[in-house]
Design a protein around this motif. Structure first.
Motif, PDB file in Angstrom:
ATOM      1  N   ASP A  75       0.465  -0.787  -0.075  1.00  0.00           N
ATOM      2  CA  ASP A  75      -0.023  -0.098  -0.005  1.00  0.00           C
ATOM      3  C   ASP A  75       0.467   1.732  -0.116  1.00  0.00           C
ATOM      4  N   TYR A  76       0.947   1.890  -1.168  1.00  0.00           N
ATOM      5  CA  TYR A  76       1.634   3.077  -0.814  1.00  0.00           C
ATOM      6  C   TYR A  76       0.962   4.498  -1.136  1.00  0.00           C
ATOM      7  N   GLN A  77      -0.366   4.068  -0.987  1.00  0.00           N
ATOM      8  CA  GLN A  77      -1.016   5.504  -0.560  1.00  0.00           C
ATOM      9  C   GLN A  77      -0.420   6.681   0.663  1.00  0.00           C
ATOM     10  N   ARG A  78       0.920   6.741   0.885  1.00  0.00           N
ATOM     11  CA  ARG A  78       1.213   7.785   2.318  1.00  0.00           C
ATOM     12  C   ARG A  78       2.330   7.969   2.099  1.00  0.00           C
ATOM     13  N   ILE A  79       3.038   8.957   2.576  1.00  0.00           N
ATOM     14  CA  ILE A  79       4.104   9.901   2.336  1.00  0.00           C
ATOM     15  C   ILE A  79       4.875  10.116   3.576  1.00  0.00           C
ATOM     16  N   GLY A  80       4.233   9.414   4.884  1.00  0.00           N
ATOM     17  CA  GLY A  80       5.560   9.698   6.316  1.00  0.00           C
ATOM     18  C   GLY A  80       7.064   8.727   6.771  1.00  0.00           C
ATOM     19  N   ASP A  81       6.725   7.430   5.147  1.00  0.00           N
ATOM     20  CA  ASP A  81       7.421   6.930   5.268  1.00  0.00           C
ATOM     21  C   ASP A  81       9.226   8.020   4.410  1.00  0.00           C
ATOM     22  N   VAL A  82       8.556   8.107   3.730  1.00  0.00           N
ATOM     23  CA  VAL A  82      10.049   9.316   2.467  1.00  0.00           C
ATOM     24  C   VAL A  82      10.072  10.721   2.891  1.00  0.00           C
ATOM     25  N   MET A  83       8.773  10.692   4.400  1.00  0.00           N
ATOM     26  CA  MET A  83       9.648  12.320   4.625  1.00  0.00           C
ATOM     27  C   MET A  83      10.381  11.739   6.275  1.00  0.00           C
ATOM     28  N   LEU A  84      10.162  10.534   6.693  1.00  0.00           N
ATOM     29  CA  LEU A  84      10.938   9.937   7.866  1.00  0.00           C
ATOM     30  C   LEU A  84      12.482  10.375   6.985  1.00  0.00           C
ATOM     31  N   ARG A  85      12.372   9.279   6.367  1.00  0.00           N
ATOM     32  CA  ARG A  85      13.603   8.992   5.702  1.00  0.00           C
ATOM     33  C   ARG A  85      14.995  10.003   5.418  1.00  0.00           C
ATOM     34  N   ASN A  86      13.940  11.082   4.550  1.00  0.00           N
ATOM     35  CA  ASN A  86      15.011  12.172   4.466  1.00  0.00           C
ATOM     36  C   ASN A  86      15.354  12.988   5.460  1.00  0.00           C
ATOM     37  N   MET A  87      13.944  13.617   6.268  1.00  0.00           N
ATOM     38  CA  MET A  87      14.321  13.789   7.141  1.00  0.00           C
ATOM     39  C   MET A  87      15.229  13.576   7.643  1.00  0.00           C
ATOM     40  N   CYS A  88      15.911  12.369   8.381  1.00  0.00           N
ATOM     41  CA  CYS A  88      16.950  12.078   8.788  1.00  0.00           C
ATOM     42  C   CYS A  88      18.671  12.545   8.542  1.00  0.00           C
ATOM     43  N   ALA A  89      17.914  12.170   7.283  1.00  0.00           N
ATOM     44  CA  ALA A  89      19.019  12.614   6.146  1.00  0.00           C
ATOM     45  C   ALA A  89      19.754  14.175   6.134  1.00  0.00           C
ATOM     46  N   LEU A  90      18.409  14.781   6.486  1.00  0.00           N
ATOM     47  CA  LEU A  90      18.492  16.217   6.763  1.00  0.00           C
ATOM     48  C   LEU A  90      19.732  16.369   7.569  1.00  0.00           C
ATOM     49  N   LYS A  91      19.677  16.010   8.716  1.00  0.00           N
ATOM     50  CA  LYS A  91      20.487  16.511   9.510  1.00  0.00           C
ATOM     51  C   LYS A  91      22.010  16.431   9.597  1.00  0.00           C
ATOM     52  N   GLU A  92      22.693  15.482   8.272  1.00  0.00           N
ATOM     53  CA  GLU A  92      23.491  15.470   8.381  1.00  0.00           C
ATOM     54  C   GLU A  92      24.642  16.811   7.633  1.00  0.00           C
ATOM     55  N   PHE A  93      22.708  18.243   7.316  1.00  0.00           N
ATOM     56  CA  PHE A  93      23.370  18.515   6.114  1.00  0.00           C
ATOM     57  C   PHE A  93      23.523  20.147   7.466  1.00  0.00           C
ATOM     58  N   THR A  94      23.380  19.902   8.810  1.00  0.00           N
ATOM     59  CA  THR A  94      22.878  20.766   9.107  1.00  0.00           C
ATOM     60  C   THR A  94      24.151  21.982   9.579  1.00  0.00           C
ATOM     61  N   SER A  95      25.366  21.397   8.846  1.00  0.00           N
ATOM     62  CA  SER A  95      26.663  22.185   9.539  1.00  0.00           C
ATOM     63  C   SER A  95      26.904  22.647   8.325  1.00  0.00           C
ATOM     64  N   TYR A  96      26.252  22.633   7.146  1.00  0.00           N
ATOM     65  CA  TYR A  96      26.256  23.868   6.401  1.00  0.00           C
ATOM     66  C   TYR A  96      25.308  24.404   6.010  1.00  0.00           C
ATOM     67  N   LEU A  97      24.000  24.351   6.627  1.00  0.00           N
ATOM     68  CA  LEU A  97      23.449  25.636   6.779  1.00  0.00           C
ATOM     69  C   LEU A  97      23.744  26.144   7.954  1.00  0.00           C
ATOM     70  N   GLN A  98      24.135  25.762   8.650  1.00  0.00           N
ATOM     71  CA  GLN A  98      24.618  26.553   9.747  1.00  0.00           C
ATOM     72  C   GLN A  98      25.447  27.916   9.040  1.00  0.00           C
TER      73      GLN A  98
END
Length: 961
Positions: A543-566
């Motif tokens: 069942d692919y009528q959801r988006i939370g798993d995609v968002m969770l995976r990528n929001m976790c990956a975004l943490k690695e870019f905090t130093s760039y954003l700072q």
């Protein structure tokens, strides 16, 4: 002598299609029009003609001995079921061994000496500037094969690294995901690059990164890369200039190009060309006088022979007609007695007609499906072929990429049994191929908002689907915004060598990784929405009528870019310092801001990565609020929200500081008479239009309120869009009082400062309230500030300088670089104001998506990609476009639903109005309608903001700026 006139007159006859004897996607004739005129066809001996496809496979076609070129083209396109056929043509080698195009309106035997012994090859004839203009996946596949051919033949010249990247996508398209042994065998058996052995390891390294990429996505990536190359679609025609220097001429969608070696040295846009002609071996370009002056309006080039000259001239005629005209040109009538010039005309559809035709008819076709190549166990990789699989029901074609072979299969076409053929076709009620491309689907029939079929309307009406789609559409815009820095600005500074290496490393090493991450994220979002909508399907049940798993995976990956954003704080500051210090960089910076692609102040784009985090947070909050705790997607969304909220909290203070710094630098460029506006500790609070009481009466002024001072300026009667500072009042000791009764002026208040007192009036009571509130708040903040105000040193700049405003013309005219679409200019023209809190709210409410637009007095609806940002709507033809076609600032507009008198009988329509300007926009669903209403209300004026300042005919008038 042949000629083409440069006055682009639009022919009014519509380019409709014949439907009886030819496939509807092939014929390019008007109703009743005949290519052969009064000619009677011969029914004698026929011709068997050999045609090589873009996949290098060859087929034979039987045509009449008196067949026209169009007859053969129609047969080729019909057998291939090619709908966007006008991009393609058949080419062959003439007696001089030059490749020439088969002309549709002439007999084949008149063009080719021995047709039966001549190899014709299908090739791309017209190269559009953007692969987004190719609406069918099959067309993009054929274009990718053309790029493959051009790479191997040495036509598509690029760096070795770019060549390796293109080859890696071709490998992914052919054999799927990376496998070391399979890659080596494939590259050993297939030559993709002239220097393939040299870069083979690099190809494999890049191929490893394409995990999960479908063949359709590989095609799209290939076209995205090549369209940015100088040699994309270039076909050399050798010539020499008047001095005898050897050069090459080429033609493209934009005009004529001149190359010396492989370096492009000049481009003549169609808009600059008045006439093209040839006289024997001389090729002549006549320019409009304003381009090079009346005495240098003709350029002359010498080609090898008259035939070469005429061949190139014909190609120019066809390119000009295809890309520049709205309707196909009418045939030139032949003179009875005397002829002058060539009667040659382009006989096909124009690009505009083709795009409209495919959009109208694409939905009626059986979707093109793709099967993955399956190779035998001995790794005998075959060339890719197109196999027509006939369905007795509707005579459609299934194209299979790469033959499916068993260990005992011999080389050649794969024969499929009728039962297998029927099982592979998509049947009613079944999902489409899992490899059908989700890319660009919104540009084609799947996204038509005006006359959607019932099947499209049955896509999930769940609110979560439309929230997920909002994430996708805004991500597309966000990635385009990042490209303004990573692609366009980088290109500008490298071209002029304008930026120091240290700053280059600081800027691009911080933004490039973020850009690459979001490219992958966008692909995931697109694939998930494709599954959700049924544009694609999964290999396994789920069942692919959801988006939370995609968002969770990528929001976790975004943490690695905090130093760039700072580091973006440092990037913005260093870029501003370097711009002030280096004249060359300042020039490049300001000139780049005037380009269409830079539709906002340049440093605004550097804020986008942090602002995007706030968007994710708000959208995920909306999803969590929508879902019940028991919903399968709730927990993932909640965790994703937790992750992004944590990053956003860390960067919140940095974002506030960056937004303030960006606004101050933007104002610094638009204001004359104030230095060091970006002084430490200074905060921007409000900007807007007020009327100042002077000896001449009420005069229009722009006011700027900061945490330590109030500026007022005038625009002046000049050619620039900058404002000149007339007064600078410190907040220390300032008092503000309402004074309507004292001066008998509506919405009037008095500002008492240390040096002088001024009386101003707002355009409405609401506006007056906002100014008084912000002024008093700023005065209180300045009192509590630890830093002492410089009030004792301040000198008022205005000595009734309104009286001699014309004297400022010289100083203003020196400022040649400016932007005319910043918020201050809109406030000036709309008599309104905007605060920093309004700016922050506008950042949170960014939105993108397709809407249908209709003007007040027009009949039809126009589909546009619309982006809302910075209090403005920007309109694009599609979401792939690099710059907007137009914009609509929303300050001062009212948004509502249509009234009965508007005669709008459609769902989900909202109305925008400012005075007599009225626009209607139609959304695709109730949710998107409500979102557009919400964000536009946040940018438009409140009730009463635009009321008239004074009654008509009153004694006081504003300055005539």
């Amino acid at each position: 002598m042949g000629e083409i006139e440069g006055s682009y007159r639009v022919v009014q006859t519509p380019g409709t299609r014949l439907g009886a004897q030819f496939n509807a996607g092939i014929s390019t004739l008007e109703p009743g029009q005949s290519l052969s005129g009064n000619m009677v066809r011969s029914h004698g001996r026929g011709l068997q003609i050999r045609v090589q496809g873009l996949d290098d496979s060859q087929e034979f076609f039987d045509v009449d001995s008196k067949a026209l070129g169009q007859d053969l083209l129609s047969e080729v396109f019909l057998r291939g079921n090619l709908m966007e056929s006008d991009y393609f043509g058949l080419e062959f080698q003439n007696m001089q061994m030059n490749w020439v195009w088969l002309e549709p309106t002439k007999w084949i035997v008149k063009q080719v000496r021995r047709p039966a012994n001549t190899l014709f090859r299908l090739s791309v004839k017209f190269f559009p500037p953007d692969p987004g203009q190719l609406q069918e996946e099959f067309t993009r596949y054929l274009f990718s094969l053309q790029m493959k051919r051009d790479l191997m033949e040495g036509r598509l010249i690029c760096t070795e690294n770019t060549g390796a990247l293109l080859a890696s996508h071709l490998v992914q398209s052919e054999i799927g995901d990376y496998d070391d042994a399979a890659d080596r065998d494939f590259l050993r058996m297939n030559k993709l690059l002239p220097y393939q052995e040299k870069v083979q390891e690099r190809i494999m390294e890049l191929h490893r990164r394409h995990l999960g990429q479908t063949p359709a996505e590989s095609d799209f990536q290939i076209l995205e890369i090549v369209r940015k190359l100088d040699m994309y679609g270039v076909r050399y025609h050798p010539a020499s200039d008047r001095e005898g220097t050897k050069i090459n001429l080429a033609v493209s969608h934009m005009g004529l190009q001149v190359f010396q070696g492989n370096t492009k040295i000049n481009t003549f846009n169609w808009s600059k060309i008045r006439k093209l002609s040839f006289k024997r071996k001389r090729f002549l370009i006549k320019l409009h006088p304003e381009v090079h002056g009346p005495h240098q309006d003709t350029l002359e080039f010498m080609m090898g022979s008259r035939d070469q000259c005429k061949i190139f001239w014909k190609i120019c005629v066809e390119y000009h007609s295809f890309f520049r005209l709205f309707d196909q040109p009418q045939p030139k009538t032949k003179a009875i007695l005397f002829t002058r010039g060539s009667s040659f005309r382009y006989s096909g559809r124009t690009q505009k007609q083709l795009v409209e035709y495919v959009r109208e008819n694409g939905a009626k076709r059986t979707p093109y499906q793709r099967c993955v190549s399956i190779y035998n166990i001995s790794n005998c990789f075959q060339r890719e072929k197109l196999f027509p699989i006939y369905s007795l029901r509707n005579m459609t074609f299934l194209r299979v990429r790469g033959p499916q072979l068993s260990p005992l299969t011999t080389k050649g076409p794969l024969c499929l049994s009728p039962s297998f053929q029927m099982s592979t076709l998509s049947l009613p009620g079944h999902a489409s191929s899992p490899l059908q491309s989700p890319i660009l689907s919104e540009v084609g029939s799947n996204a038509r908002l005006e006359e959607e079929d019932e099947g499209r309307r049955k896509i999930s009406t769940d609110k979560a689907y439309f929230i997920a789609k909002e994430i996708l559409t805004t991500e597309r815009t966000y990635l385009k915004d990042l490209e303004v820095i990573t692609v366009w600005f980088r290109s500008a500074v490298i071209k002029e060598n304008a930026m120091p290496e240290g700053l280059m490393n600081l800027l691009f090493s911080n933004i490039d990784p973020i850009y690459e991450f979001h490219r992958g994220f966008l692909k995931e979002l697109d694939q998930r929405l494709a599954l959700w909508e049924g544009r694609s399907n999964a290999h396994v049940k789920g069942d692919y009528q959801r988006i939370g798993d995609v968002m969770l995976r990528n929001m976790c990956a975004l943490k690695e870019f905090t130093s760039y954003l700072q580091k973006h704080d440092e990037v913005l500051t260093e870029l501003e310092k370097a711009t002030k210090r280096l004249k060359k960089l300042e020039t490049v910076y300001k000139e780049f801001e005037l380009q269409k692609v830079c539709y906002l102040p340049l440093n605004t784009f550097l804020l986008k990565p942090i602002q995007r985090l706030m968007h994710y947070k708000l959208i995920l909050e909306r999803l969590c609020k929508h879902y019940s705790p028991s919903h399968r997607d709730h927990d993932d969304c909640k965790e994703a929200l937790k992750e992004v909220a944590e990053i956003a909290t860390q960067l919140q203070s940095s974002l506030i500081r960056l937004e303030n710094f960006q606004k101050l630098t933007e104002l610094q460029r638009d204001l004359i008479g104030i230095e060091n506006l970006t002084a430490p500790g200074r905060e921007f609070i409000r900007e807007g239009c007020l009327y100042k009481l002077t000896k001449k009466g009420l005069q229009q002024r722009m006011f700027f309120l900061f945490s330590d001072m109030l500026l007022y300026t005038s625009k002046g009667v000049t050619a620039t869009n900058q404002f000149k500072v007339h007064g600078q009042l410190p907040l220390h000791g300032m008092i503000v009082e309402e004074s309507e009764n004292e001066w008998s002026v509506p919405h009037c208040f008095t500002i008492y400062s240390a040096q002088r007192t001024i009386v101003v009036a707002a355009s409405s009571k609401v506006e007056m309230g906002k100014w008084i509130e912000d002024l008093n708040l700023a005065i209180e903040m300045s009192k509590k500030s630890q830093e002492k105000s410089r009030s004792s040193d301040e000198v008022s700049l205005e000595q009734e300088s309104e009286d001699d405003m014309n004297s400022s013309r010289t100083s203003l005219d020196k400022q040649t670089h400016h932007r005319a679409n910043t918020t201050m200019h809109v406030c000036w023209h709309r008599n309104t104001s905007v605060s920093m809190s309004d700016h922050s709210l506008a950042v949170e409410n960014q939105l993108s998506g397709y809407l249908l637009r209709k003007f007040k007095n027009s009949n039809g609806w126009q589909k546009l990609w619309v982006v809302f940002t910075n209090f403005c709507l920007f309109f694009y033809k599609t979401h792939q476009d690099d710059f907007p076609l137009a914009s609509l600032p929303l300050l001062g507009y009212t948004v509502s639903t249509p009234e009965e008198s508007d005669s709008i009988h459609k769902e989900y329509v909202f109305k925008l109005q400012f005075k007599s300007h009225v626009y209607f926009f139609r959304a695709e669903s109730e949710y998107t309608f409500e979102r557009w209403m919400e964000v536009i209300k946040s940018a438009a004026s409140t009730t009463g903001r635009m009321s008239l300042l004074i009654p008509k005919g009153g004694p006081m008038e504003i300055n005539g700026n």
